[in-house]
Motif scaffolding. Sequence first.
Motif, PDB file in Angstrom:
ATOM      1  N   HIS A   1       0.831  -1.210   0.000  1.00 11.89           N
ATOM      2  CA  HIS A   1       0.000   0.000   0.000  1.00 11.89           C
ATOM      3  C   HIS A   1       0.867   1.261   0.000  1.00 11.89           C
ATOM      4  O   HIS A   1       0.676   2.182   0.812  1.00 11.89           O
ATOM      5  CB  HIS A   1      -0.932  -0.005   1.217  1.00 11.89           C
ATOM      6  N   ILE A   2       1.801   1.329  -0.948  1.00 16.08           N
ATOM      7  CA  ILE A   2       2.761   2.440  -0.956  1.00 16.08           C
ATOM      8  C   ILE A   2       2.706   3.272  -2.240  1.00 16.08           C
ATOM      9  O   ILE A   2       3.453   4.240  -2.379  1.00 16.08           O
ATOM     10  CB  ILE A   2       4.209   1.930  -0.769  1.00 16.08           C
ATOM     11  N   SER A   3       1.817   2.926  -3.166  1.00 14.02           N
ATOM     12  CA  SER A   3       1.826   3.639  -4.449  1.00 14.02           C
ATOM     13  C   SER A   3       1.423   5.095  -4.311  1.00 14.02           C
ATOM     14  O   SER A   3       1.843   5.946  -5.096  1.00 14.02           O
ATOM     15  CB  SER A   3       0.902   2.938  -5.450  1.00 14.02           C
ATOM     16  N   GLY A   4       0.610   5.422  -3.288  1.00 17.77           N
ATOM     17  CA  GLY A   4       0.116   6.779  -3.150  1.00 17.77           C
ATOM     18  C   GLY A   4       0.521   7.457  -1.861  1.00 17.77           C
ATOM     19  O   GLY A   4      -0.237   8.233  -1.292  1.00 17.77           O
ATOM     20  N   THR A   5       1.722   7.191  -1.374  1.00 20.39           N
ATOM     21  CA  THR A   5       2.195   7.827  -0.142  1.00 20.39           C
ATOM     22  C   THR A   5       2.995   9.084  -0.469  1.00 20.39           C
ATOM     23  O   THR A   5       3.141   9.466  -1.631  1.00 20.39           O
ATOM     24  CB  THR A   5       3.084   6.850   0.649  1.00 20.39           C
ATOM     25  N   PHE A   6       3.549   9.700   0.572  1.00 22.11           N
ATOM     26  CA  PHE A   6       4.371  10.894   0.397  1.00 22.11           C
ATOM     27  C   PHE A   6       5.847  10.559   0.228  1.00 22.11           C
ATOM     28  O   PHE A   6       6.705  11.419   0.446  1.00 22.11           O
ATOM     29  CB  PHE A   6       4.189  11.835   1.592  1.00 22.11           C
ATOM     30  N   GLN A   7       6.171   9.335  -0.159  1.00 17.06           N
ATOM     31  CA  GLN A   7       7.572   8.972  -0.354  1.00 17.06           C
ATOM     32  C   GLN A   7       8.215   9.771  -1.487  1.00 17.06           C
ATOM     33  O   GLN A   7       9.412  10.043  -1.464  1.00 17.06           O
ATOM     34  CB  GLN A   7       7.693   7.470  -0.633  1.00 17.06           C
ATOM     35  N   LEU A   8       7.404  10.129  -2.483  1.00 20.35           N
ATOM     36  CA  LEU A   8       7.870  11.023  -3.536  1.00 20.35           C
ATOM     37  C   LEU A   8       7.680  12.455  -3.041  1.00 20.35           C
ATOM     38  O   LEU A   8       6.546  12.883  -2.818  1.00 20.35           O
ATOM     39  CB  LEU A   8       7.082  10.789  -4.827  1.00 20.35           C
ATOM     40  N   PRO A   9       8.757  13.237  -2.851  1.00 15.56           N
ATOM     41  CA  PRO A   9       8.615  14.590  -2.290  1.00 15.56           C
ATOM     42  C   PRO A   9       7.636  15.473  -3.055  1.00 15.56           C
ATOM     43  O   PRO A   9       6.934  16.288  -2.445  1.00 15.56           O
ATOM     44  CB  PRO A   9      10.047  15.140  -2.364  1.00 15.56           C
ATOM     45  N   LYS A  10       7.560  15.326  -4.367  1.00 16.87           N
ATOM     46  CA  LYS A  10       6.660  16.153  -5.164  1.00 16.87           C
ATOM     47  C   LYS A  10       5.211  15.949  -4.734  1.00 16.87           C
ATOM     48  O   LYS A  10       4.394  16.889  -4.805  1.00 16.87           O
ATOM     49  CB  LYS A  10       6.824  15.808  -6.646  1.00 16.87           C
ATOM     50  N   THR A  11       4.869  14.757  -4.272  1.00 19.42           N
ATOM     51  CA  THR A  11       3.501  14.474  -3.836  1.00 19.42           C
ATOM     52  C   THR A  11       3.108  15.368  -2.669  1.00 19.42           C
ATOM     53  O   THR A  11       2.008  15.924  -2.630  1.00 19.42           O
ATOM     54  CB  THR A  11       3.359  12.993  -3.434  1.00 19.42           C
ATOM     55  N   LYS A  12       4.007  15.545  -1.703  1.00 19.34           N
ATOM     56  CA  LYS A  12       3.720  16.419  -0.560  1.00 19.34           C
ATOM     57  C   LYS A  12       3.584  17.860  -1.016  1.00 19.34           C
ATOM     58  O   LYS A  12       2.733  18.603  -0.511  1.00 19.34           O
ATOM     59  CB  LYS A  12       4.843  16.277   0.482  1.00 19.34           C
ATOM     60  N   ASP A  13       4.402  18.278  -1.980  1.00 15.71           N
ATOM     61  CA  ASP A  13       4.295  19.645  -2.498  1.00 15.71           C
ATOM     62  C   ASP A  13       2.923  19.888  -3.134  1.00 15.71           C
ATOM     63  O   ASP A  13       2.325  20.950  -2.953  1.00 15.71           O
ATOM     64  CB  ASP A  13       5.386  19.916  -3.538  1.00 15.71           C
ATOM     65  N   ILE A  14       2.429  18.901  -3.885  1.00 20.10           N
ATOM     66  CA  ILE A  14       1.109  19.038  -4.512  1.00 20.10           C
ATOM     67  C   ILE A  14       0.033  19.117  -3.433  1.00 20.10           C
ATOM     68  O   ILE A  14      -0.908  19.921  -3.527  1.00 20.10           O
ATOM     69  CB  ILE A  14       0.828  17.864  -5.475  1.00 20.10           C
ATOM     70  N   PHE A  15       0.156  18.290  -2.397  1.00 17.36           N
ATOM     71  CA  PHE A  15      -0.804  18.340  -1.299  1.00 17.36           C
ATOM     72  C   PHE A  15      -0.804  19.706  -0.630  1.00 17.36           C
ATOM     73  O   PHE A  15      -1.867  20.264  -0.305  1.00 17.36           O
ATOM     74  CB  PHE A  15      -0.510  17.252  -0.263  1.00 17.36           C
ATOM     75  N   VAL A  16       0.364  20.274  -0.413  1.00 15.69           N
ATOM     76  CA  VAL A  16       0.457  21.593   0.222  1.00 15.69           C
ATOM     77  C   VAL A  16      -0.184  22.667  -0.664  1.00 15.69           C
ATOM     78  O   VAL A  16      -0.792  23.613  -0.161  1.00 15.69           O
ATOM     79  CB  VAL A  16       1.914  21.935   0.578  1.00 15.69           C
ATOM     80  N   ASP A  17      -0.066  22.507  -1.981  1.00 18.07           N
ATOM     81  CA  ASP A  17      -0.772  23.425  -2.894  1.00 18.07           C
ATOM     82  C   ASP A  17      -2.274  23.405  -2.606  1.00 18.07           C
ATOM     83  O   ASP A  17      -2.924  24.452  -2.509  1.00 18.07           O
ATOM     84  CB  ASP A  17      -0.539  23.020  -4.357  1.00 18.07           C
ATOM     85  N   ILE A  18      -2.831  22.190  -2.501  1.00 17.33           N
ATOM     86  CA  ILE A  18      -4.260  22.028  -2.230  1.00 17.33           C
ATOM     87  C   ILE A  18      -4.608  22.586  -0.858  1.00 17.33           C
ATOM     88  O   ILE A  18      -5.622  23.274  -0.678  1.00 17.33           O
ATOM     89  CB  ILE A  18      -4.654  20.542  -2.332  1.00 17.33           C
ATOM     90  N   LEU A  19      -3.759  22.294   0.127  1.00 12.38           N
ATOM     91  CA  LEU A  19      -3.991  22.766   1.492  1.00 12.38           C
ATOM     92  C   LEU A  19      -4.017  24.290   1.547  1.00 12.38           C
ATOM     93  O   LEU A  19      -4.922  24.888   2.167  1.00 12.38           O
ATOM     94  CB  LEU A  19      -2.903  22.210   2.420  1.00 12.38           C
ATOM     95  N   CYS A  20      -3.045  24.938   0.909  1.00 11.93           N
ATOM     96  CA  CYS A  20      -2.993  26.407   0.922  1.00 11.93           C
ATOM     97  C   CYS A  20      -4.226  27.003   0.253  1.00 11.93           C
ATOM     98  O   CYS A  20      -4.810  27.988   0.748  1.00 11.93           O
ATOM     99  CB  CYS A  20      -1.726  26.891   0.220  1.00 11.93           C
ATOM    100  N   GLU A  21      -4.630  26.410  -0.859  1.00 13.41           N
ATOM    101  CA  GLU A  21      -5.832  26.873  -1.560  1.00 13.41           C
ATOM    102  C   GLU A  21      -7.055  26.772  -0.663  1.00 13.41           C
ATOM    103  O   GLU A  21      -7.874  27.702  -0.584  1.00 13.41           O
ATOM    104  CB  GLU A  21      -6.026  26.050  -2.833  1.00 13.41           C
ATOM    105  N   ASN A  22      -7.168  25.662   0.050  1.00 12.43           N
ATOM    106  CA  ASN A  22      -8.333  25.464   0.928  1.00 12.43           C
ATOM    107  C   ASN A  22      -8.285  26.344   2.173  1.00 12.43           C
ATOM    108  O   ASN A  22      -9.314  26.812   2.653  1.00 12.43           O
ATOM    109  CB  ASN A  22      -8.451  23.995   1.315  1.00 12.43           C
TER     110      ASN A  22
END
Length: 318
Positions: free
Chosen positions: A269-290
């Motif tokens: 169950h690791i295909s969609g984790t934050f192991q790729l740093p870019k994934t966390k950056d995209i999440f933070v984009d969404i978080l800031c928008e919200n």
Amino acid sequence: MKTWVLTELTQAQKERLPKGYEYVFSKELNKEEIKDVEVIVGRPPFELLPYAKNLKWLQLDSAGSEHYCKAGLLPEGCVLTNATGSFGLTISEYLICTILMLMRNMNLYVRNQEQAKWQIEGPIYSIYGSTFLIVGLGNLGIEFAKRIKALGGYTIGIKKHIEQSVEYIDQLYTMDQIEDVLPKADVVVMALPSTEETRKSFHGEYFDLMKETAIWANVGRGDVVETMDVVNAVKEKKILGAVLDVCDTEPIPADHPIWKEENIIITPHISGTFQLPKTKDIFVDILCENLEAFKNEEPLRNIVDVKEGYRSYALKKS
């Protein structure tokens, strides 16, 4: 507005968060502290939520949200949003990696290397010219289709409702038509959320309709199919192989028959984790928008319909 950030962020990511909130950055939260919290970012323990009397908004850092949709779990009026849109990149690349491994027998060559065995492992297949059936056309399904089209594949999509055409999808169907399109697919990708409708929605008999050279991959939710149905399909050579990042039981017991199937690629169950740093950056984009939207009482992104258990349309903050 007291905001508890359970999700681990870098200093640079913390500095990107908009002003107007009283941020607490900590992975620890107890029943006394949660009483005054109005916004939570991350996945709080379920047992603490009955004490979250002032919680107005919960921003999950996962796309899966079904566990937070149980009646009475969140305070009345609390808005629930998820992280849909964060994981399309990393899961798409995971799928391309694992599907190509099976298409080109790389799983067998890895095992041969472990045994110091020099042996050619038969015919191989290509993404180019192959037909991909993508079941579930949320952010993940579309991002995967985009990359498959770039590599020369043909895409068939299955969607709950068809209102209009979908970008990167050559043909579009609904779930009640899946039996008609399964025989056409060289690769079937399951990218469904976990809901009452989707649980066990892929029946073992469906594998009988697939090509013997087909690959089946699941990166949505493990309860969409019984794991033993996948094992039997590969073992009985109904299909070429399978990729499972999710299973109906996690972790998979060490004595489960699936571990012996060399044409099944299993990951925890690791295909969609934050192991790729870019994934966390995209999440933070969404978080800031919200965060900006919530502060200004504007529509939020990724609001979850708690009755359906997955992302719905944007709604205004209550």
